[in-house]
Write a protein that holds these residues in place. Structure first.
Motif, PDB file in Angstrom:
ATOM      1  N   VAL A  79      34.488  47.550  42.101  1.00  0.00           N
ATOM      2  CA  VAL A  79      34.066  48.934  41.921  1.00  0.00           C
ATOM      3  C   VAL A  79      33.763  49.538  43.291  1.00  0.00           C
ATOM      4  O   VAL A  79      33.366  48.834  44.224  1.00  0.00           O
ATOM      5  CB  VAL A  79      32.839  49.017  40.985  1.00  0.00           C
ATOM      6  CG1 VAL A  79      31.626  48.338  41.582  1.00  0.00           C
ATOM      7  CG2 VAL A  79      32.525  50.459  40.615  1.00  0.00           C
ATOM      8  N   ALA A  80      33.956  50.843  43.388  1.00  0.00           N
ATOM      9  CA  ALA A  80      33.705  51.541  44.647  1.00  0.00           C
ATOM     10  C   ALA A  80      33.343  52.989  44.354  1.00  0.00           C
ATOM     11  O   ALA A  80      33.490  53.470  43.217  1.00  0.00           O
ATOM     12  CB  ALA A  80      34.940  51.479  45.553  1.00  0.00           C
ATOM     13  N   LEU A  81      32.882  53.689  45.376  1.00  0.00           N
ATOM     14  CA  LEU A  81      32.661  55.130  45.316  1.00  0.00           C
ATOM     15  C   LEU A  81      33.719  55.816  46.164  1.00  0.00           C
ATOM     16  O   LEU A  81      34.144  55.284  47.196  1.00  0.00           O
ATOM     17  CB  LEU A  81      31.265  55.479  45.843  1.00  0.00           C
ATOM     18  CG  LEU A  81      30.105  55.038  44.954  1.00  0.00           C
ATOM     19  CD1 LEU A  81      28.793  55.073  45.730  1.00  0.00           C
ATOM     20  CD2 LEU A  81      30.023  55.927  43.714  1.00  0.00           C
ATOM     21  N   ALA A  82      34.162  56.981  45.719  1.00  0.00           N
ATOM     22  CA  ALA A  82      35.252  57.662  46.421  1.00  0.00           C
ATOM     23  C   ALA A  82      35.011  59.166  46.469  1.00  0.00           C
ATOM     24  O   ALA A  82      34.249  59.726  45.677  1.00  0.00           O
ATOM     25  CB  ALA A  82      36.587  57.363  45.733  1.00  0.00           C
ATOM     26  N   ASP A  94      33.149  50.737  49.560  1.00  0.00           N
ATOM     27  CA  ASP A  94      32.723  49.605  48.740  1.00  0.00           C
ATOM     28  C   ASP A  94      31.846  48.677  49.572  1.00  0.00           C
ATOM     29  O   ASP A  94      31.456  49.004  50.693  1.00  0.00           O
ATOM     30  CB  ASP A  94      33.930  48.876  48.135  1.00  0.00           C
ATOM     31  CG  ASP A  94      34.793  48.187  49.183  1.00  0.00           C
ATOM     32  OD1 ASP A  94      34.490  48.304  50.398  1.00  0.00           O
ATOM     33  OD2 ASP A  94      35.782  47.527  48.790  1.00  0.00           O
ATOM     34  N   SER A  95      31.540  47.524  49.015  1.00  0.00           N
ATOM     35  CA  SER A  95      30.663  46.586  49.715  1.00  0.00           C
ATOM     36  C   SER A  95      31.312  46.027  50.979  1.00  0.00           C
ATOM     37  O   SER A  95      30.609  45.666  51.933  1.00  0.00           O
ATOM     38  CB  SER A  95      30.257  45.439  48.778  1.00  0.00           C
ATOM     39  OG  SER A  95      31.410  44.834  48.205  1.00  0.00           O
ATOM     40  N   ALA A 101      32.571  45.310  57.465  1.00  0.00           N
ATOM     41  CA  ALA A 101      33.782  44.525  57.689  1.00  0.00           C
ATOM     42  C   ALA A 101      34.965  45.413  58.065  1.00  0.00           C
ATOM     43  O   ALA A 101      35.933  44.931  58.672  1.00  0.00           O
ATOM     44  CB  ALA A 101      34.124  43.736  56.435  1.00  0.00           C
ATOM     45  N   ARG A 102      34.885  46.699  57.724  1.00  0.00           N
ATOM     46  CA  ARG A 102      36.010  47.603  57.985  1.00  0.00           C
ATOM     47  C   ARG A 102      35.544  49.052  57.792  1.00  0.00           C
ATOM     48  O   ARG A 102      34.419  49.314  57.341  1.00  0.00           O
ATOM     49  CB  ARG A 102      37.180  47.319  57.054  1.00  0.00           C
ATOM     50  CG  ARG A 102      36.807  47.366  55.572  1.00  0.00           C
ATOM     51  CD  ARG A 102      38.022  47.567  54.700  1.00  0.00           C
ATOM     52  NE  ARG A 102      38.627  48.869  54.968  1.00  0.00           N
ATOM     53  CZ  ARG A 102      39.899  49.050  55.297  1.00  0.00           C
ATOM     54  NH1 ARG A 102      40.719  48.034  55.383  1.00  0.00           N
ATOM     55  NH2 ARG A 102      40.373  50.264  55.542  1.00  0.00           N
ATOM     56  N   LYS A 103      36.453  49.991  58.108  1.00  0.00           N
ATOM     57  CA  LYS A 103      36.190  51.410  57.880  1.00  0.00           C
ATOM     58  C   LYS A 103      36.547  51.768  56.443  1.00  0.00           C
ATOM     59  O   LYS A 103      37.226  50.997  55.749  1.00  0.00           O
ATOM     60  CB  LYS A 103      37.034  52.247  58.846  1.00  0.00           C
ATOM     61  CG  LYS A 103      36.636  52.086  60.306  1.00  0.00           C
ATOM     62  CD  LYS A 103      37.511  52.951  61.205  1.00  0.00           C
ATOM     63  CE  LYS A 103      37.089  52.799  62.664  1.00  0.00           C
ATOM     64  NZ  LYS A 103      37.935  53.634  63.566  1.00  0.00           N
ATOM     65  N   PRO A 104      36.114  52.926  55.957  1.00  0.00           N
ATOM     66  CA  PRO A 104      36.482  53.339  54.596  1.00  0.00           C
ATOM     67  C   PRO A 104      38.008  53.361  54.408  1.00  0.00           C
ATOM     68  O   PRO A 104      38.756  53.725  55.316  1.00  0.00           O
ATOM     69  CB  PRO A 104      35.895  54.755  54.484  1.00  0.00           C
ATOM     70  CG  PRO A 104      34.737  54.747  55.433  1.00  0.00           C
ATOM     71  CD  PRO A 104      35.180  53.895  56.588  1.00  0.00           C
ATOM     72  N   TYR A 105      38.437  52.945  53.231  1.00  0.00           N
ATOM     73  CA  TYR A 105      39.859  52.986  52.886  1.00  0.00           C
ATOM     74  C   TYR A 105      40.277  54.450  52.682  1.00  0.00           C
ATOM     75  O   TYR A 105      39.484  55.281  52.232  1.00  0.00           O
ATOM     76  CB  TYR A 105      40.121  52.231  51.590  1.00  0.00           C
ATOM     77  CG  TYR A 105      39.443  50.888  51.478  1.00  0.00           C
ATOM     78  CD1 TYR A 105      40.064  49.723  51.904  1.00  0.00           C
ATOM     79  CD2 TYR A 105      38.175  50.785  50.916  1.00  0.00           C
ATOM     80  CE1 TYR A 105      39.441  48.486  51.774  1.00  0.00           C
ATOM     81  CE2 TYR A 105      37.542  49.558  50.780  1.00  0.00           C
ATOM     82  CZ  TYR A 105      38.176  48.413  51.213  1.00  0.00           C
ATOM     83  OH  TYR A 105      37.552  47.187  51.087  1.00  0.00           O
ATOM     84  N   SER A 109      46.471  51.830  48.169  1.00  0.00           N
ATOM     85  CA  SER A 109      47.288  50.761  48.745  1.00  0.00           C
ATOM     86  C   SER A 109      46.579  50.080  49.909  1.00  0.00           C
ATOM     87  O   SER A 109      46.698  48.859  50.099  1.00  0.00           O
ATOM     88  CB  SER A 109      48.636  51.329  49.205  1.00  0.00           C
ATOM     89  OG  SER A 109      48.461  52.344  50.174  1.00  0.00           O
ATOM     90  N   GLU A 110      45.797  50.850  50.681  1.00  0.00           N
ATOM     91  CA  GLU A 110      45.055  50.259  51.792  1.00  0.00           C
ATOM     92  C   GLU A 110      44.016  49.271  51.280  1.00  0.00           C
ATOM     93  O   GLU A 110      43.835  48.181  51.841  1.00  0.00           O
ATOM     94  CB  GLU A 110      44.396  51.367  52.613  1.00  0.00           C
ATOM     95  CG  GLU A 110      43.761  50.879  53.906  1.00  0.00           C
ATOM     96  CD  GLU A 110      43.201  52.020  54.741  1.00  0.00           C
ATOM     97  OE1 GLU A 110      42.355  51.713  55.624  1.00  0.00           O
ATOM     98  OE2 GLU A 110      43.577  53.184  54.524  1.00  0.00           O
ATOM     99  N   LEU A 111      43.344  49.641  50.191  1.00  0.00           N
ATOM    100  CA  LEU A 111      42.359  48.726  49.609  1.00  0.00           C
ATOM    101  C   LEU A 111      43.050  47.493  49.039  1.00  0.00           C
ATOM    102  O   LEU A 111      42.591  46.359  49.232  1.00  0.00           O
ATOM    103  CB  LEU A 111      41.557  49.443  48.537  1.00  0.00           C
ATOM    104  CG  LEU A 111      40.397  48.658  47.916  1.00  0.00           C
ATOM    105  CD1 LEU A 111      39.216  49.584  47.602  1.00  0.00           C
ATOM    106  CD2 LEU A 111      40.826  47.931  46.640  1.00  0.00           C
TER     107      LEU A 111
END
Length: 214
Positions: A79-82, A94-95, A101-105, A109-111
């Motif tokens: 689950v994520a917020l967008a 997301d978490s 660990a990374r920048k927002p997707y 497809s990137e996620l």
């Protein structure tokens, strides 16, 4: 469709790897917390909050759900917020993002590729108006149009004896008092009809032939 934000998520909070639902729940201060993202999805779906498409609302934060189809986390879901702005710029949080660990997707497809890089296969289940008992957006209902429909007829006419009649469709009725006439005119104005009292007797005679007195 247009949506309004009911709960503004606190996006920039910390998160722990593998605890995606905890991140989202904390961000929106969820009231009925479940144990996995898949359960949260299923319950949101029962509430008719989940939309299994990519027709995202704009300029509001919303929830996204995925199933996890293999590996140690199979069946637990993600689950994520967008947020999608007016220029079609998508950001997904997301978490993984909020454990730094990374920048927002910027796309589904990137996620999928991020998780796929470690062998985890996800299936997008749709976007949602809320999660874990907390609805964060709501559709703005459009007010029903009160304008007249094509083909509808509603007029007032004054007969030769001075009496005023109200014609609606193929039926007309006597307007018995000034107060009734005022209320009828107010109704007609709201519906988009002219409130002029027609007095052309030849036209009135023709209308009365076609219509029925009630």
């Amino acid at each position: 469709m247009t949506y309004t934000q009911l709960v503004q998520p606190t996006i920039n909070i910390g998160a722990t790897a593998g605890w995606c639902l905890n991140y989202v729940d904390n961000a929106i201060n969820a009231t009925q917390r479940t144990s996995t993202a898949q359960i949260a999805h299923d319950q949101a779906k029962e509430k008719n909050w989940v939309h299994p498409n990519q027709d995202y609302p704009r300029n509001v934060w919303f929830v996204m759900f995925w199933s996890i189809d293999n590996g140690d986390y199979q069946g637990l879901g993600h689950v994520a917020l967008a947020f999608l702005d007016g220029n079609n710029n998508l950001q997904i949080h997301d978490s993984e993002v909020h454990r730094n660990a990374r920048k927002p997707y910027q796309s589904l497809s990137e996620l999928a590729n991020w998780f796929g890089s470690v062998g985890t296969q996800l299936t997008f289940l749709g976007w949602s108006e809320g999660v874990d008992g907390t609805k964060i957006i709501e559709e703005v209902k459009q007010a029903q149009s009160q304008t007249k429909k094509k083909g509808e007829v509603m007029i007032l006419f004054k007969d030769a004896d001075g009496k005023i009649y109200w014609l609606v469709g193929n039926k007309y009725t006597y307007v018995g008092s000034p107060d009734d006439l005022l209320r009828i005119k107010q109704l007609m104005e709201k519906a988009g009809f002219d409130t002029w009292e027609h007095t052309n007797q030849s036209q009135i005679k023709y209308l009365k032939k076609l219509a029925q007195l009630v």
